[in-house]
Write a protein that holds these residues in place. Sequence first.
Motif, mmCIF file in Angstrom:
data_model
loop_
_atom_site.group_PDB
_atom_site.id
_atom_site.type_symbol
_atom_site.label_atom_id
_atom_site.label_comp_id
_atom_site.label_asym_id
_atom_site.label_seq_id
_atom_site.Cartn_x
_atom_site.Cartn_y
_atom_site.Cartn_z
ATOM 1 N N ALA A 1 -8.970 -0.621 -6.896
ATOM 2 C CA ALA A 1 -8.216 -1.552 -7.734
ATOM 3 C C ALA A 1 -8.120 -1.071 -9.174
ATOM 4 O O ALA A 1 -7.078 -1.235 -9.819
ATOM 5 C CB ALA A 1 -8.875 -2.936 -7.673
ATOM 6 N N THR B 1 -8.626 -6.726 -7.715
ATOM 7 C CA THR B 1 -10.007 -6.628 -7.234
ATOM 8 C C THR B 1 -10.037 -5.856 -5.926
ATOM 9 O O THR B 1 -9.031 -5.742 -5.223
ATOM 10 C CB THR B 1 -10.623 -8.023 -7.016
ATOM 11 O OG1 THR B 1 -9.815 -8.764 -6.082
ATOM 12 C CG2 THR B 1 -10.718 -8.800 -8.333
ATOM 13 N N ASP B 2 -11.225 -5.325 -5.612
ATOM 14 C CA ASP B 2 -11.472 -4.692 -4.313
ATOM 15 C C ASP B 2 -12.126 -5.724 -3.405
ATOM 16 O O ASP B 2 -13.133 -6.357 -3.781
ATOM 17 C CB ASP B 2 -12.391 -3.476 -4.475
ATOM 18 C CG ASP B 2 -11.723 -2.360 -5.260
ATOM 19 O OD1 ASP B 2 -10.589 -1.994 -4.911
ATOM 20 O OD2 ASP B 2 -12.338 -1.859 -6.224
ATOM 21 N N SER B 3 -11.588 -5.885 -2.190
ATOM 22 C CA SER B 3 -12.102 -6.891 -1.272
ATOM 23 C C SER B 3 -12.022 -6.368 0.157
ATOM 24 O O SER B 3 -10.919 -6.145 0.689
ATOM 25 C CB SER B 3 -11.296 -8.194 -1.408
ATOM 26 O OG SER B 3 -11.728 -9.157 -0.471
ATOM 27 N N ASP B 4 -13.199 -6.149 0.767
ATOM 28 C CA ASP B 4 -13.282 -5.707 2.167
ATOM 29 C C ASP B 4 -12.448 -4.450 2.417
ATOM 30 O O ASP B 4 -11.689 -4.369 3.399
ATOM 31 C CB ASP B 4 -12.845 -6.828 3.124
ATOM 32 C CG ASP B 4 -13.724 -8.070 3.006
ATOM 33 O OD1 ASP B 4 -14.918 -7.896 2.682
ATOM 34 O OD2 ASP B 4 -13.217 -9.183 3.204
ATOM 35 N N GLN C 1 -9.909 -3.450 0.862
ATOM 36 C CA GLN C 1 -8.516 -3.617 0.465
ATOM 37 C C GLN C 1 -8.446 -3.982 -1.015
ATOM 38 O O GLN C 1 -9.430 -4.390 -1.624
ATOM 39 C CB GLN C 1 -7.844 -4.728 1.287
ATOM 40 C CG GLN C 1 -7.561 -4.344 2.735
ATOM 41 C CD GLN C 1 -6.851 -5.463 3.471
ATOM 42 O OE1 GLN C 1 -7.338 -6.583 3.552
ATOM 43 N NE2 GLN C 1 -5.675 -5.154 4.014
ATOM 44 N N VAL C 2 -7.247 -3.828 -1.542
ATOM 45 C CA VAL C 2 -6.998 -4.204 -2.933
ATOM 46 C C VAL C 2 -6.281 -5.540 -2.955
ATOM 47 O O VAL C 2 -5.346 -5.773 -2.169
ATOM 48 C CB VAL C 2 -6.152 -3.133 -3.648
ATOM 49 C CG1 VAL C 2 -5.822 -3.574 -5.075
ATOM 50 C CG2 VAL C 2 -6.892 -1.805 -3.681
ATOM 51 N N SER C 3 -6.718 -6.424 -3.840
ATOM 52 C CA SER C 3 -6.095 -7.737 -3.988
ATOM 53 C C SER C 3 -5.478 -7.839 -5.373
ATOM 54 O O SER C 3 -6.086 -7.437 -6.366
ATOM 55 C CB SER C 3 -7.121 -8.861 -3.799
ATOM 56 O OG SER C 3 -7.625 -8.857 -2.477
ATOM 57 N N ASN D 1 -4.031 -11.879 -3.692
ATOM 58 C CA ASN D 1 -3.190 -11.514 -2.551
ATOM 59 C C ASN D 1 -3.529 -10.093 -2.109
ATOM 60 O O ASN D 1 -3.367 -9.141 -2.885
ATOM 61 C CB ASN D 1 -1.707 -11.595 -2.935
ATOM 62 C CG ASN D 1 -1.303 -12.979 -3.416
ATOM 63 O OD1 ASN D 1 -1.331 -13.950 -2.666
ATOM 64 N ND2 ASN D 1 -0.932 -13.080 -4.685
ATOM 65 N N LYS D 2 -3.997 -9.960 -0.888
ATOM 66 C CA LYS D 2 -4.361 -8.636 -0.386
ATOM 67 C C LYS D 2 -3.109 -7.817 -0.094
ATOM 68 O O LYS D 2 -2.147 -8.323 0.509
ATOM 69 C CB LYS D 2 -5.201 -8.761 0.888
ATOM 70 C CG LYS D 2 -6.585 -9.349 0.639
ATOM 71 C CD LYS D 2 -7.417 -9.358 1.910
ATOM 72 C CE LYS D 2 -8.804 -9.912 1.642
ATOM 73 N NZ LYS D 2 -9.652 -9.906 2.878
ATOM 74 N N ASP E 1 -1.723 -3.757 1.187
ATOM 75 C CA ASP E 1 -2.109 -2.557 1.920
ATOM 76 C C ASP E 1 -1.338 -1.352 1.408
ATOM 77 O O ASP E 1 -0.236 -1.481 0.847
ATOM 78 C CB ASP E 1 -1.844 -2.733 3.426
ATOM 79 C CG ASP E 1 -2.661 -3.873 4.033
ATOM 80 O OD1 ASP E 1 -3.855 -3.997 3.684
ATOM 81 O OD2 ASP E 1 -2.085 -4.654 4.824
ATOM 82 N N TYR F 1 1.132 1.709 -1.647
ATOM 83 C CA TYR F 1 1.342 0.791 -2.759
ATOM 84 C C TYR F 1 2.666 1.144 -3.437
ATOM 85 O O TYR F 1 2.859 2.257 -3.894
ATOM 86 C CB TYR F 1 0.184 0.877 -3.741
ATOM 87 C CG TYR F 1 -1.168 0.677 -3.081
ATOM 88 C CD1 TYR F 1 -1.543 -0.570 -2.588
ATOM 89 C CD2 TYR F 1 -2.054 1.746 -2.927
ATOM 90 C CE1 TYR F 1 -2.773 -0.761 -1.972
ATOM 91 C CE2 TYR F 1 -3.284 1.567 -2.319
ATOM 92 C CZ TYR F 1 -3.644 0.313 -1.837
ATOM 93 O OH TYR F 1 -4.851 0.136 -1.227
#
Length: 282
Positions: free
Chosen positions: A174, A206-209, A211-213, A217-218, A220, A223
């Motif tokens: 992110a 942010t980085d979440s699991d 993935q980037v949010s 909103n995630k 993929d 980008y």
Amino acid sequence: MSEQEHTPERPLRRELPEEVAEEVAAPPTAVPDAAVQEPRPEPNGRQRLVKSLWPPRVSRAQLIVALLLFGLGFGLAVQVAANSEGDNALRGARQEDLVRILDELDDRTERLEDEKQGLEKQRDELENSSDQAEEARRQTVEKERQLGILAGTVAAQGPGITMTIEDTKGTVEANMLLDAIQELRAAGAEAIQVNGVRVVAGTYLTDSDGQVSVDGNKIDAPYRFQVIGKPQDLEPALNIPGGVVQTLEKEQATVTVERSSKIVVDALRAAKRPDYARSSSQ
């Protein structure tokens, strides 16, 4: 027998006064030169200065000032070292990279000058208009439209670029995408959309699991950045030495940038009413 006994004592009695007289008349014993104390010479100016400085007498205030001066000197040394590192990086850059950096700086200066002239023009129009109330309303409507684009509440279109980041290794994070957004803003981007999410002033990544949010909103990979602005400014800003493209390529990502005469940014954000702030004109 009495005369013989007293005969030898007489010469002793005659000699005793002579010996006493000789002792009285004898000169006093000389005192050795080493025992004579000579007067100490007065110290000169240099000796008095050294005596006043050593041993040092440091007060608490002087100690605090010395510590502050030491901290200031250390900070200056660190700043000089940082500037030297930056100079070394530029010194090792290629000529075309240096020309590109200078062009970008010139473009930023030109944008700021254009913005200044635009504001001055609005002021002059408002001051010289025969109907200042109508001119003020016209400028207010135009300003509202511009603020709507910046706030993401209205769609926008215009020239710009499309940047696509392929991340097959999953190494893009992110903070790297945030650096790209900040670089685009600094280069004059007026509207940005990333994978269907409108980027505004309060956008966070942010980085979440894995993935980037973007604003929760995630998204993929790949980008896809759709950016409205002057293409001649946006693309060079991404390709400067040590910039966004080089950083992403070090992470084994592939970056492509395409210029276009028409970019559409149509992702919208709902207008949020502030909880506490109110217009001062109300």
